[in-house]
Design an enzyme around this catalytic site. Structure first.
Site, PDB file in Angstrom:
ATOM      1  N   GLY A  46      -4.332  27.980   0.019  1.00 45.63           N
ATOM      2  CA  GLY A  46      -4.650  29.202  -0.026  1.00 45.63           C
ATOM      3  C   GLY A  46      -5.237  29.439   1.563  1.00 45.63           C
ATOM      4  O   GLY A  46      -5.812  28.364   1.994  1.00 45.63           O
ATOM      5  N   GLN A  51     -10.668  32.797   8.231  1.00 46.74           N
ATOM      6  CA  GLN A  51     -10.494  31.433   8.322  1.00 46.74           C
ATOM      7  C   GLN A  51      -9.420  31.042   9.650  1.00 46.74           C
ATOM      8  O   GLN A  51      -9.534  30.002  10.189  1.00 46.74           O
ATOM      9  CB  GLN A  51      -9.827  30.690   7.219  1.00 46.74           C
ATOM     10  CG  GLN A  51     -10.759  30.661   5.964  1.00 46.74           C
ATOM     11  CD  GLN A  51      -9.984  29.775   4.932  1.00 46.74           C
ATOM     12  OE1 GLN A  51      -9.478  30.336   4.204  1.00 46.74           O
ATOM     13  NE2 GLN A  51     -10.406  28.491   4.725  1.00 46.74           N
ATOM     14  N   CYS A  90     -11.871  23.581   0.779  1.00 45.69           N
ATOM     15  CA  CYS A  90     -11.616  24.679   1.792  1.00 45.69           C
ATOM     16  C   CYS A  90     -11.553  24.237   2.849  1.00 45.69           C
ATOM     17  O   CYS A  90     -12.023  23.145   3.380  1.00 45.69           O
ATOM     18  CB  CYS A  90     -13.112  25.524   1.610  1.00 45.69           C
ATOM     19  SG  CYS A  90     -12.666  27.050   2.979  1.00 45.69           S
ATOM     20  N   LEU A  91     -10.172  24.513   3.696  1.00 41.67           N
ATOM     21  CA  LEU A  91      -9.776  23.982   4.787  1.00 41.67           C
ATOM     22  C   LEU A  91     -10.858  24.364   5.948  1.00 41.67           C
ATOM     23  O   LEU A  91     -10.956  23.691   6.949  1.00 41.67           O
ATOM     24  CB  LEU A  91      -8.652  24.797   5.191  1.00 41.67           C
ATOM     25  CG  LEU A  91      -7.495  24.420   4.368  1.00 41.67           C
ATOM     26  CD1 LEU A  91      -6.262  25.334   4.796  1.00 41.67           C
ATOM     27  CD2 LEU A  91      -7.142  22.905   4.479  1.00 41.67           C
ATOM     28  N   HIS A 132     -10.874  32.400  -4.808  1.00 43.27           N
ATOM     29  CA  HIS A 132     -11.682  31.718  -3.616  1.00 43.27           C
ATOM     30  C   HIS A 132     -11.236  32.271  -2.397  1.00 43.27           C
ATOM     31  O   HIS A 132     -12.047  32.576  -1.777  1.00 43.27           O
ATOM     32  CB  HIS A 132     -10.956  30.301  -3.773  1.00 43.27           C
ATOM     33  CG  HIS A 132     -11.370  29.366  -2.590  1.00 43.27           C
ATOM     34  ND1 HIS A 132     -11.850  28.220  -2.773  1.00 43.27           N
ATOM     35  CD2 HIS A 132     -10.989  29.555  -1.010  1.00 43.27           C
ATOM     36  CE1 HIS A 132     -12.459  27.753  -1.241  1.00 43.27           C
ATOM     37  NE2 HIS A 132     -11.840  28.419  -0.345  1.00 43.27           N
ATOM     38  N   GLU A 133      -9.958  32.709  -2.312  1.00 45.31           N
ATOM     39  CA  GLU A 133      -9.530  33.425  -0.983  1.00 45.31           C
ATOM     40  C   GLU A 133     -10.106  34.962  -0.830  1.00 45.31           C
ATOM     41  O   GLU A 133     -10.374  35.362   0.103  1.00 45.31           O
ATOM     42  CB  GLU A 133      -7.875  33.430  -0.706  1.00 45.31           C
ATOM     43  CG  GLU A 133      -7.317  32.183  -0.943  1.00 45.31           C
ATOM     44  CD  GLU A 133      -7.912  31.137   0.306  1.00 45.31           C
ATOM     45  OE1 GLU A 133      -8.649  31.366   0.989  1.00 45.31           O
ATOM     46  OE2 GLU A 133      -7.903  30.028  -0.345  1.00 45.31           O
ATOM     47  N   HIS A 136     -13.563  34.696   0.465  1.00 43.28           N
ATOM     48  CA  HIS A 136     -13.689  34.722   1.850  1.00 43.28           C
ATOM     49  C   HIS A 136     -13.765  35.906   2.519  1.00 43.28           C
ATOM     50  O   HIS A 136     -14.513  36.040   3.493  1.00 43.28           O
ATOM     51  CB  HIS A 136     -12.294  33.797   2.582  1.00 43.28           C
ATOM     52  CG  HIS A 136     -12.534  32.427   2.424  1.00 43.28           C
ATOM     53  ND1 HIS A 136     -13.420  31.730   3.244  1.00 43.28           N
ATOM     54  CD2 HIS A 136     -11.741  31.442   1.671  1.00 43.28           C
ATOM     55  CE1 HIS A 136     -13.392  30.455   3.061  1.00 43.28           C
ATOM     56  NE2 HIS A 136     -12.199  30.188   2.082  1.00 43.28           N
TER      57      HIS A 136
END
Ligand code: NI
Length: 155
Positions: A46, A51, A90-91, A132-133, A136
């Site tokens: 995701g 991000q 998380c990236l 999660h996304e 953000h």
């Protein structure tokens, strides 16, 4: 398409509340394609627009069942059910993992890449990734509500 640079914590864009998309333009469609390519090249499931440094309400998810893009996603609080604790990363926070409690099933409303209203029912990992996304977009990172956090350097 292009692979974009992934912004890392503590970049302030990750803490900003992202702006709603008012019109699904060519620029937004290109952003979605680039986000997907960026996510795949980083082996993520995701990615949210902040991000890649874009403070707008766009997310992409692919848990191995094909790409899903959502614009202005809203989780229906009344439709969320079940609780599940599982590990997340998380990236934007490489090398860090944590156990996070999420709703097991969610319903998310938003627009797809063609600008059409869409309603997604999700469970398990798909539901977790969507939560999660969407977090953000409100400047929330998983480490904010993780029950336990581990960094690779701790080992
Ligand atoms: Ni993340």
């Amino acid at each position: 398409m292009a692979i974009l640079e992934i912004v890392k914590d503590p970049d302030p864009v990750l803490r900003r509340k992202a702006e709603p998309v008012t019109q699904v333009t060519k620029r937004i469609r290109r952003l979605i394609k680039d986000m997907l390519e960026t996510m795949y090249s980083a082996d993520g499931v995701g990615l949210a627009a902040p991000q890649v440094g874009v403070s707008e309400r766009v997310i992409v998810v692919d848990i191995g069942e094909g790409p899903v893009a959502l614009i202005n996603p809203e989780i229906e609080i009344d439709e969320a059910s079940g609780k599940e604790i599982d590990v997340e990363g998380c990236l934007s926070i490489p090398g860090t993992f944590g156990y996070v409690e999420r709703a097991e099933e969610v319903v998310v409303n938003g627009l797809n890449e063609t600008g059409r209203s869409t309603r997604i029912k999700a469970e398990g990992l798909f539901a977790r990734a969507l939560q999660h996304e969407t977090d953000h977009l409100d400047g929330v990172l998983f480490i904010d509500h993780a029950l336990e956090i581990q960094s690779e350097t701790d080992k």
